[in-house]
Write an enzyme that holds these catalytic residues in place. Structure first.
Site, PDB file in Angstrom:
ATOM      1  CE  LYS A 282      -4.253   1.716   2.092  1.00  0.00           C
ATOM      2  NZ  LYS A 282      -5.390   1.379   2.977  1.00  0.00           N
ATOM      3  CD  GLU A 368     -19.074  -1.365   9.118  1.00  0.00           C
ATOM      4  OE1 GLU A 368     -19.265  -2.467   8.581  1.00  0.00           O
ATOM      5  OE2 GLU A 368     -18.181  -0.578   8.744  1.00  0.00           O
ATOM      6  NE  ARG A 396     -22.652  -3.361   4.174  1.00  0.00           N
ATOM      7  CZ  ARG A 396     -21.436  -3.472   3.641  1.00  0.00           C
ATOM      8  NH1 ARG A 396     -20.392  -3.690   4.411  1.00  0.00           N
ATOM      9  NH2 ARG A 396     -21.283  -3.356   2.328  1.00  0.00           N
TER      10      ARG A 396
HETATM   11  C1  LIG Z   1     -18.963  -0.957   5.197  1.00  0.00           C
HETATM   12  C2  LIG Z   1     -17.731  -0.105   5.188  1.00  0.00           C
HETATM   13  N1  LIG Z   1     -17.075   0.095   6.333  1.00  0.00           N
HETATM   14  C3  LIG Z   1     -15.972   0.873   6.365  1.00  0.00           C
HETATM   15  C4  LIG Z   1     -15.503   1.464   5.216  1.00  0.00           C
HETATM   16  C5  LIG Z   1     -14.312   2.401   5.271  1.00  0.00           C
HETATM   17  N2  LIG Z   1     -13.182   1.858   4.519  1.00  0.00           N
HETATM   18  C6  LIG Z   1     -12.910   2.257   3.299  1.00  0.00           C
HETATM   19  S1  LIG Z   1     -11.572   1.533   2.655  1.00  0.00           S
HETATM   20  C7  LIG Z   1     -11.316   0.654   4.094  1.00  0.00           C
HETATM   21  C8  LIG Z   1     -10.162  -0.269   4.227  1.00  0.00           C
HETATM   22  C9  LIG Z   1     -10.213  -1.261   3.129  1.00  0.00           C
HETATM   23  O1  LIG Z   1      -9.073  -2.100   3.245  1.00  0.00           O
HETATM   24  P1  LIG Z   1      -8.714  -3.000   2.000  1.00  0.00           P
HETATM   25  O2  LIG Z   1      -9.935  -3.619   1.477  1.00  0.00           O
HETATM   26  O3  LIG Z   1      -7.622  -3.883   2.453  1.00  0.00           O
HETATM   27  O4  LIG Z   1      -8.206  -1.964   0.890  1.00  0.00           O
HETATM   28  P2  LIG Z   1      -6.823  -1.175   0.831  1.00  0.00           P
HETATM   29  O5  LIG Z   1      -7.158   0.252   1.250  1.00  0.00           O
HETATM   30  O6  LIG Z   1      -5.861  -1.843   1.758  1.00  0.00           O
HETATM   31  O7  LIG Z   1      -6.400  -1.245  -0.594  1.00  0.00           O
HETATM   32  C10 LIG Z   1     -12.292   0.959   5.008  1.00  0.00           C
HETATM   33  C11 LIG Z   1     -12.358   0.412   6.383  1.00  0.00           C
HETATM   34  C12 LIG Z   1     -16.225   1.230   4.030  1.00  0.00           C
HETATM   35  N3  LIG Z   1     -15.854   1.824   2.863  1.00  0.00           N
HETATM   36  N4  LIG Z   1     -17.306   0.450   4.042  1.00  0.00           N
END
Ligand SMILES: Cc1ncc(C[n+]2csc(CCOP(=O)(O)OP(=O)(O)O)c2C)c(N)n1
Ligand SMILES: CC(=O)[C@@H](O)[C@H](O)COP(=O)(O)O
Ligand SMILES: [Mg+2]
Length: 637
Positions: A282, A368, A396
């Site tokens: 990342k 959630e 959610r």
């Molecule tokens: C239901 C929900 N909860 C929280 C989020 C906030 N959120 C956006 S990206 C993320 C992390 C995602 O991690 P990953 O899938 O590993 O993607 P990366 O950023 O590491 O590429 C979160 C918690 C969201 N978009 N949707």
């Protein structure tokens, strides 16, 4: 500049390049991402980590006939740049620009809209089943991050996909990060932690167990040692996915384009559900983002020397910051206070709490629903759980609020950050509905602070309340009001009359109260005398205050940064109707029955008449209209 990139107006142009040219293209894309996002802001680290993977997918598959779905979609900038949006990319997340997430209405290459996590496999399976029914041999690829894989919905989909055995490719983009470092046993299992120390200690434990088996233990151990490779194979991430019916491929280097292309070309030939495990970094290619992927997950415009642009001098602490500081103070006083986040410790302001009280802090991952029922479980044992979740993501967990918290009258505190219009993230992220989706639940108290000072008092009141209670507050800075040094317990269900008036009463909730006061000042210049009420509670309403103002001025204008449908204004209408006060004229100001696109919070509030000018104009027109249309109406003086 960006010579190769300039030649690519769609995936068909990408395929004209030789595989050996792809690494150069990746560098050009990375440079374009840096150049653009450093000016516009947006999701940087995830996109830097997903450049090669996105190029490889569009090189090997044929979008839009093959469907490529990005989970959350915050990492889809390269996908957008390669699919005809190179030149519009600088408008991403801007008012009337392209979205920061995939959006079906924006491009035929955006197979499925996103913004909330863990949906890509379900959507992809739906498309794969449809392909099967249509006799369509095209492929469906769901790209999901390791963080998003902690969302239960992802496993619901994996479960069914493994059962149906349709042609679905799941690409797990594993960078060991969610927004913060990824959490949970699953994360440890699927990422690198299966080699090195973890594996050795596990092996030692197994050896110990086997030798402890009387008589045959030694033989089994002998067999296991001889089969160590398959033991290692048995314990690698593939085990989990193969047990779910997937063909597991990986882990592969997600920045080695030639290797990825080779593997994806082979994967295309495999029938049935396949999981390709890709390891990425990342923030790849930009030192500060590689070192601090959490800080560079979502960025405001910044200078390329790695220092975030000097944030505009904060006129006031953010609501998030005040919430976080209040939680630390409350935890100092009460050992029963515990804090829960769903993968957003920084975003919800709980990081200071986590540092100070790690044993009372729980990051459950993107989960959630689990977060709220976990909180309910804690509450049954006498704890005071505070679940901090963005309003939109809490959607959610609606059933958990009802079924696990309210029905059982459990003292869970739901702190909904990002309540109202959030700005650049747009319709997937606006907290536009919480007042509506919460106020009709029996046993739940719902409130919203007028500013950051009232927020600290609401959190304090909620933690001591001992019954289900929710409060919501906006993204961004407060109003710069003085902060009381001592907490005050707010009387439940009581609002406050902030200023008197005779022509109409503005009844506002939450962050619209200060704009309502400012609107009243504008109205005064027009000779209109407006009373202003800070409602504080959506449920229970301060019926006495609202009814007395209705009787007094005969004209009520409600203001909320929430959907009008079923929102705060609806609650006031219901009250007046139930009391037979249909002669009182009511005008509601709030979010209309449509999705609000992206833009700055100020721009969107102005568009919706939620700023002081808009509120004042609505009141003046409403009063004038009433005077003109129906002189006999009560609010006409
Ligand atoms: C239901 C929900 N909860 C929280 C989020 C906030 N959120 C956006 S990206 C993320 C992390 C995602 O991690 P990953 O899938 O590993 O993607 P990366 O950023 O590491 O590429 C979160 C918690 C969201 N978009 N949707
Ligand atoms: C993609 C996603 O869902 C998060 O990164 C979200 O954009 C964070 O929002 P804030 O910037 O309001 O914390
Ligand atoms: Mg990740």
């Amino acid at each position: 500049m960006h010579k190769l990139l300039q030649s690519i107006n769609g995936p068909q142009d990408l395929k004209k390049l030789g595989v050996h040219e792809l690494p150069n293209l990746a560098e050009e894309v990375r440079s374009y991402l840096m150049e653009t996002v450093s000016k516009t802001g947006g999701h940087l680290a995830s996109n830097l980590g997903c450049v090669e993977l996105s190029i490889a997918l569009h090189y090997c598959f044929n979008s839009p006939a093959d469907k490529i779905i990005f989970d959350v979609g915050h990492q889809a900038y390269t996908h957008k740049i390669l699919t005809g949006r190179r030149d519009t990319f600088p408008t991403q997340r801007r008012y009337r620009g392209i979205s920061g997430f995939p959006k079906r209405s924006e491009s035929e290459h955006d197979a499925f809209g996103a913004g909330h996590s863990s949906t890509s496999i379900s959507a992809g399976l739906g498309m794969a089943v449809a392909n099967g029914l249509n006799g369509d041999a095209h492929r469906v690829i769901s790209v999901i991050g390791d963080g998003s894989l902690t969302g239960g919905m992802a496993f619901e989909a994996l479960n069914q996909a493994g059962h149906l055995r349709k042609n679905l490719i799941v690409v797990l983009n594993d960078n060991e990060m969610s927004i913060s470092r990824n959490v949970g046993a699953l994360s440890s299992f699927i990422s690198r932690k299966m080699t090195g120390g973890y594996y050795r200690s596990l092996k030692k434990e197994i050896e110990g167990l086997l030798t402890g088996i009387p008589a045959i233990g030694g033989n089994i151990l002998h067999f296991a040692k001889k089969a160590e490779n398959s033991l290692k194979g048995f314990l690698t991430p593939g085990t989990l996915f193969e047990a779910l019916g997937f063909e597991y491929v990986g882990p592969i280097n997600g920045h080695d384009l030639e290797a990825m292309v080779g593997i994806l070309e082979n994967v295309k030939q495999i029938e049935g559900p396949i999981l390709v495990h890709v390891m990425t970094k990342k923030g790849k290619g930009y030192g500060p983002a590689e070192d601090m992927p959490d800080k560079f997950h979502g960025v405001s415009p910044f200078s390329l020397d790695g220092k975030p642009a000097p944030a505009p001098r904060a006129v006031a602490p953010s609501y998030t910051q005040v919430f976080g500081e209040t939680m630390v103070k409350l935890a100092e006083r009460d050992p029963k206070v515990v804090a829960i986040t769903a993968a957003m410790p920084d975003g919800t302001g709980l990081t200071p709490f986590a540092k100070r009280y790690p044993e009372r802090f729980f990051d459950v991952g993107i989960a959630e629903q689990h977060a709220l029922t976990f909180a309910a479980g804690l509450a049954t044992q006498g704890f005071a759980p505070v679940a901090a979740i963005y309003s939109t993501f809490a959607q959610r967990a609606y059933d958990q609020v009802f079924h696990d918290i309210c029905l059982q009258k459990l003292p869970v505190v739901l702190c909904l950050d990002r309540g109202g219009l959030v700005g650049d993230d747009g319709p997937t992220h606006h907290g536009a509905f919480d007042l509506s989706y919460l106020r009709h639940l029996p046993e739940l108290t719902v409130m919203a602070p007028k500013d950051e000072n009232e927020l600290q008092h609401m959190v304090y009141t909620a933690v001591g309340y001992g019954r289900p209670i929710a409060l919501r507050y906006p993204r961004g800075a407060g109003f710069g009001v003085p902060m009381d040094r001592e907490f005050k317990e707010l009387p439940i269900g009581k609002g406050e009359l902030l200023q008197d008036g005779t022509d109409l009463t503005l009844v506002a909730i939450g962050s619209t109260v200060h704009p309502a006061l400012e609107a009243a000042a504008l109205l005064k210049e027009q000779g209109i005398s407006a009373a202003v009420v800070n409602a504080r509670f959506v449920k229970p309403l301060d019926e006495e205050l609202i009814l007395s103002q209705a009787e007094k001025t005969g004209c009520i204008v409600t203001v909320e940064e929430n959907a009008l449908m079923g929102g705060f204004g609806s609650a006031v209408l219901e009250l007046l109707a139930d009391r037979g006060l249909s002669q009182v004229r009511v005008k509601r100001i709030g979010i209309p029955d449509r999705y609000i696109e992206q833009g700055s919070q100020a721009q969107l509030r102005a568009d919706l008449g939620l700023d002081k000018e808009g509120i004042a104009a609505t009141c003046a027109a409403f009063l004038k209209g009433r005077r003109a249309d129906a002189p006999q109406l009560a609010c006409v003086k």
